[in-house]
Design an enzyme around this catalytic site. Structure first.
Site, short mmCIF file in Angstrom:
data_model
loop_
_atom_site.label_atom_id
_atom_site.label_comp_id
_atom_site.label_asym_id
_atom_site.label_seq_id
_atom_site.Cartn_x
_atom_site.Cartn_y
_atom_site.Cartn_z
N ASP A 1 33.42 44.54 41.65
CA ASP A 1 32.04 44.59 42.13
C ASP A 1 31.76 43.31 42.88
O ASP A 1 32.42 42.32 42.66
CB ASP A 1 31.08 44.61 40.93
CG ASP A 1 30.98 45.97 40.35
OD1 ASP A 1 31.57 46.88 40.94
OD2 ASP A 1 30.33 46.14 39.31
N ASP B 1 29.71 47.03 35.65
CA ASP B 1 28.70 46.59 34.70
C ASP B 1 27.72 47.70 34.37
O ASP B 1 27.21 47.77 33.29
CB ASP B 1 27.96 45.35 35.23
CG ASP B 1 27.49 45.58 36.67
OD1 ASP B 1 27.64 46.71 37.17
OD2 ASP B 1 26.97 44.64 37.28
N ASP C 1 29.34 53.03 35.94
CA ASP C 1 30.73 52.64 36.22
C ASP C 1 31.67 53.16 35.14
O ASP C 1 32.89 53.02 35.26
CB ASP C 1 30.87 51.11 36.27
CG ASP C 1 30.18 50.53 37.50
OD1 ASP C 1 30.13 51.24 38.51
OD2 ASP C 1 29.69 49.40 37.44
#
Length: 1140
Positions: free
Chosen positions: A462, A783, A787
């Site tokens: 990310d 997070d 996900d």
């Protein structure tokens, strides 16, 4: 008490009465919470009139909330459950022990030990008669009979040890993780109204019927219905994956769901579902269902959901069994089973090791069988044919004793051949790494993830929070005619301008935006409220001023007029009345809009000078465009003084917010964490591709990727947006095609504006891809709850410890406790270190095994007796292996590990260099031992120990052989520290105190065994001269090691690698393995009707006999159990490995 409930319907009158207190049941509430928008409103109207009606049925009040009377709260908990999602029940220590026992090698050992024990207690009744062959007269007979049981007992003791260590290891890991979980849970608090007072209570204490206050930035802890709201916008992406914010209102869509974030506004909600009945709870139960369903199935055919209510933390914890979803839970089960298997079989190393162990074990089995057959044939032919004796009935017991002795020699060969130390080495190495990784901010949830990480070839990360700090920060400013590329010193700024700036920022921002001290010592300060405003407030703090006193002087109610920020204005302005009665307007907003409204600008002396359109163009070119190119957001801060009379017309905004004086233009960014570029460079050097997957726009993403070093100017790479990515990978029908993904992923470096599904698609695409010869091993960071799928799909999932949601953590393998990308690099280093430690150990272990097996085998065939006795073999095998695995598995990692490419899944465990070392040292040891065996008695001028009768006392001759053997292993252990053919084997040896302790300790114990071991160890004391010779031969190992290192590996074409990974065809074999899980490995080998070849010992060493069918053990824990371990070593080293 316990009562059964079917999806919340009371069973039995007891519960009926309890439910009767409230006008609504759990089941009704759950059905209600599954609806959205208009359907939900309709249902509320039909059932309860309106929300107020529902509130009355729950005996609560929309204004005062609950009474807070403990009895009432307890009753609500009994009826509707606690706001607490119970963790899966931990396995008890005994269950873990039982699991550890189910292991092929351990079972073989146990059986052998029990047979050997039974036979040792069998005393032949008949008196020895001369005619029955050579049996030494009965003097030592007693001693041997007494010592006979020692072997069996020693084996059993070691098995017990191993099992306990494995179980203890699993148990402590579990405990650590639970500790962490509960620490996270206790910290969360929430605001509710009780008895008309607003109070903060721990989330776990919330009950159905509570009136909860929700505000910006909250993570909703329970499901509820909105009772009153202003401008409430919710980010439901954690449940739906839709990133658009959902507007909630009492008359359109009042349903609030647990686990979602409040993005704007505030409101009050009536709590309608908590804990396992809330939306997050339902998902959690489905996640945890996989394993529990399987247990449940065996226990009872028709399964009712049993809620066991237990007192726990004063509340009642519900031990959940899976909630069946209405549509066909069974199908889901099967899906679950399918998906949960690969997770277990994921570890590359465990697979290779098990395969290798099975191969070696089979080879050992063949060897031992042949040994026994040859011994028996030789004995029978020698006794009955050569010497022409007849089989007399009274001699039978004595012959049986001979056969038993042969059988024990066979078992000994087998015991030595089976490398029990292997899985132990893995366990110790992993446990040690995991313990140390905690210090590097990696909390490992699945042991094998650590080692898989060493093979990683790709990381999908990310952007926000992992590569960047997830905090808006002012990094550049144009102030007083100077463009500062770093935050200036307060001394460089005119004091008047500085005062204006501080006031403009502190007053003209929402007072809910503030900067709080960090949660953790030494962490970054916490930003609450609007991130951009927090960035500006941080700028004030960086200028060594404080915004709080300014806000205290001008509290919110004193603000004369506020023009709030909206997407049309793209600016925010606040008017205050100064003490002299004049008005001052502070304004801030996007620079391109604000500068059009500015007529003046502050110069270096803090005086306003005129600012004409051409100055503005100049500024855009010189200041704003350069900032934008670096991925910064530019914000302009300005002010204007207005005369009090005639009082301005506040509603005519265009007249008010104009002719402003520009104080400063600042550039704000979410900065890259300082340690990230270096970490990414290390990854790339180590052969790992880093890809960035983000929801941000493509320009910012590209700017950040360039800053991190993910993309370098001039490289051949592509950056895509989610839409474009989807367009390219789907065919006309909209289905995803692997070939299309294969065209894109090798060059893809940045995926911007991506949805969680895109992330999952990308990960799956890379893993399933077959265009590269090595299957890619992918790590993913995540997070958000959404996900979860990508984290589960990846080979290693990293969840964020601080920013991550619980669902993400549940799906992950490793939790980054500091949310930092550079911790991932540490994980790679540890993973590679595990791999290398195992290789070092293998190199050592296999040398011991090969030599011991051949010595026992040839010795037995030529001299009718193994030169190394069973108990001696066990000492070599168990203690040396256990100690050696401790010593070699705890070598600390070095940066050098990151200089090589990943090994890849199909890379053999035993490289050519290692094979060369194993064979080279094996040859040296065999030559020495056979020399000693056949001409040793002449060299040392002692009695020969060969062809001794059945129960003779130990001879010095055989003791010297045993001692030399052990000392050679000890010095070879030092050689084993290096596996890539380095010359200096002592490099960094003192950095590992465990290693030094173990080598010296083993040496000391060896002296004791030889000098005072006596009958049980079949040892006779040696004199100094003999000891020196043994030592001299041992040290020869080190010199020989140098000789081996000189021979280039390429010159030895005869070598083969062993312990290959899965052959490509066998990956599909996994499906087979599922159905046959219960069938024991050994059985499966037989069923496959493998034909065992035996082509001379040399083949065994080089190729370990045959390409055995892959027999991946069901779980890491099981594979770890070929261990064998002795009590002292555990006692001594337990603190070190586990207690630390």
């Amino acid at each position: 008490g316990e009562w059964g409930e079917e999806g919340g319907r009371p069973a039995g009158n007891l519960a009926e009465g309890r439910c009767g207190d409230f006008g609504v049941t759990v089941k009704e509430l759950r059905e209600l919470m599954e609806l959205r928008g208009a359907d939900a409103l309709q249902k509320i109207q039909d059932g309860y009139g309106d929300t107020e009606g529902l509130c009355q049925r729950l005996l609560s009040s929309t204004t005062d909330g609950l009474s807070g009377d403990p009895a009432d709260l307890e009753r609500r908990r009994q009826t509707f459950g606690c706001n607490f999602i119970p963790p899966k029940k931990p396995k008890t220590f005994l269950e873990l022990v039982w699991e550890a026992l189910q292991d092929v090698t351990l079972i073989i050992l146990e059986v052998a030990a029990i047979i050997s024990l039974g036979l040792s207690f069998y005393q032949p009744p008949g008196k020895e008669s001369e005619s029955c062959g050579d049996v030494s007269a009965g003097a030592e007979d007693e001693g041997e009979a007494d010592a006979g049981w020692i072997e069996g007992a020693a084996i059993l003791l070691s098995v017990v040890c191993v099992v306990l260590v494995t179980a203890f290891n699993d148990w402590s890991k579990e405990k650590q993780f639970r500790g962490l979980q509960s620490r996270i849970e206790q910290e969360q608090k929430f605001t509710v109204v009780r008895k008309g007072n607003v109070i903060q209570i721990p989330v776990a204490d919330m009950v159905v019927g509570d009136m909860a206050q929700v505000k910006y930035g909250d993570l909703l802890p329970a499901d509820g219905i909105l009772v009153q709201g202003n401008d409430l916008k919710i980010d439901e992406s954690s449940l739906t994956g839709e990133s658009d914010h959902v507007r909630k209102s009492v008359d359109k869509d009042p349903m609030l769901l647990s686990g979602t974030h409040v993005m704007e506004g505030s409101g009050r909600m009536l709590v309608t579902a908590v804990g396992v009945n809330s939306q997050t709870g339902i998902i959690f139960t489905l996640l945890g269902a996989g394993e529990m369903e399987e247990d449940g199935k065996e226990k009872k055919g028709e399964r009712h959901h049993i809620y066991k209510t237990k007192k726990q933390d004063g509340g009642v914890a519900m031990e959940m069994q899976p909630l069946k979803s209405a549509e066909g839970g069974e199908v889901e089960d099967r899906e679950k089973k399918k998906t949960s298997v690969p997770k277990k079989e994921k570890s590359v190393l465990q697979g290779k090791l098990t395969k290798l162990a099975v191969q070696i074990g089979k080879a050992g089995l063949v060897m031992s069988a042949i040994t026994v057959i040859i011994l028996m044939l030789y004995f029978v032919i020698n006794t009955f044919v050569v010497k022409g004796r007849t089989w007399l009935p009274e001699c039978t017991p004595i012959y049986i004793q001979y056969f038993v002795k042969f059988f024990i020699i066979g078992v000994t060969v087998l015991v030595v051949a089976v490398p029990e130390g292997l899985p132990l080495a893995v366990t110790i190495s992993l446990a040690y790494s995991v313990k140390k990784m905690m210090k590097d901010n990696n909390l490992v949830r699945h042991l094998d993830a650590c080692e898989t990480m060493g093979n990683a070839t790709a990381i999908c990360s990310d952007k926000t929070g992992t590569l960047t700090t997830n905090r808006m920060t002012v990094v550049q400013t144009y102030l007083g005619d100077v463009h500062h590329r770093v935050i200036p010193d307060p001394g460089q700024i005119n004091p008047r301008a500085l005062d204006l700036l501080v006031n403009a920022i502190a007053i003209n921002s929402a007072y809910t935006s503030k900067i709080l001290p960090p949660d953790v010592e030494g962490g970054l300060a916490k930003q609450v409220g609007n991130k951009t405003e927090c960035g500006l407030l941080g700028f004030v703090l960086d200028l060594q001023r404080d915004y709080a006193p300014v806000r205290e002087q001008v509290p919110e109610e004193k603000l004369y007029k506020v023009y709030t920020f909206n997407s049309v204005r793209k600016s925010m302005s606040t008017v205050i009345k100064l003490p002299d009665g004049t008005f001052r307007l502070y304004s801030k907003g996007a620079s391109e809009i604000m500068l059009k409204k500015c007529s003046y600008v502050l110069d270096a002396n803090g005086e306003a000078r005129s600012f004409r359109p051409r100055d503005r163009d100049e500024m855009v070119k010189q200041v704003i465009e350069p900032m934008a190119c670096e991925g910064l957001r530019t914000i302009c801060i300005a002010y204007r003084d207005l005369a009090p009379n005639p009082e301005p017309d506040w509603d005519n905004e265009a007249e008010i917010v104009t002719e402003l004086t520009c104080i400063t233009v600042v550039g704000i960014e979410d900065p890259v964490r300082p340690e990230v570029p270096e970490a990414i460079r290390k990854c790339q050097r180590a052969g790992i591709t880093v890809r960035m997957v983000t929801g941000d726009n493509i320009n910012t993403a590209r700017a950040i990727a360039a800053k991190c070093g993910i993309i370098h100017p001039g490289d051949d790479f592509i950056c895509l947006e989610g839409k474009e990515f989807n367009r390219r990978i789907r065919n006309e029908k909209g289905e995803i095609e692997q070939e299309r993904i294969d065209k894109i992923w090798p060059k893809l470096r940045v995926l911007a504006r991506s949805s969680p599904t895109d992330k999952h698609t990308l990960v799956k695409g890379i893993i399933d891809s077959s265009i590269v010869e090595q299957r890619q091993v992918v790590a993913v960071t995540g997070d958000g709850t959404n996900d979860g799928p990508a984290l589960k799909k990846a080979d290693v999932g990293f969840a964020m410890g601080i920013a991550g949601t619980d669902v993400a953590k549940e799906a992950s393998d490793i939790i980054l406790t500091d949310d930092n990308f550079s911790s991932i690099v540490k994980a790679v280093m540890w993973g590679r270190n595990v791999y290398d430690s195992i290789s070092k150990f293998l190199q050592f272990q296999l040398t011991v095994n090969v030599v011991a097996v051949i010595v026992a085998f040839t010795g037995a065939c030529i001299t009718q007796d193994s030169p190394l006795k069973a108990v001696q073999m066990l000492w070599v095998n168990l203690i040396m292996d256990t100690f050696a695995s401790l010593a070699l598995a705890t070598e600390p990692p070095t940066e050098a590990l990151l200089l090589r490419k990943p090994y890849g899944r199909n890379n053999p465990l035993i490289s050519l260099t290692m094979m060369k070392n194993i064979l080279g040292h094996g040859v040296y040891q065999l030559i020495i031992i056979f020399t000693l065996l056949f001409i040793g008695e002449r060299m040392f001028n002692i009695d020969s120990g060969r062809n001794a009768p059945l129960h003779s006392p130990p001879s010095e001759h055989y003791t010297i052989i045993f001692n030399t053997f052990v000392l050679m292993q000890l010095f070879n252990e030092i050689n084993a520290r290096k596996i890539h053919g380095e010359r200096n084997v002592f490099d960094g040896i003192f950095a590992n105190p465990i290693f030094c302790t173990i080598v010296l300790g083993t040496f000391a114990v060896q002296i004791v065994i030889v000098q005072w071991g006596g009958k049980p160890f079949s040892c006779a004391p040696l004199n100094v001269e003999q000891w020196l010779w043994c030592l001299f031969v041992g040290v020869g190992e080190l010199l020989w090691g140098q000789v081996i290192a000189t021979v280039p590996t390429e010159r030895l074409p005869c070598l083969k690698e062993a312990g290959l990974g899965l052959e490509p065809g066998e990956e599909e074999g996994e499906e087979l393995a599922e159905d046959e899980e219960e069938i024991d490995c050994a059985e499966r080998e037989l069923r496959r009707g493998q034909i065992l070849w035996f082509r001379g010992l040399n083949r065994i060493q080089t190729q370990v006999l045959f390409e055995g069918f892959l027999c991946l053990q069901q779980e890491v824990t099981q594979t770890r159990r070929h261990l064998s371990l002795n009590l002292h070593s555990t006692m001594k080293h337990e603190q070190f490995v586990w207690g630390g």
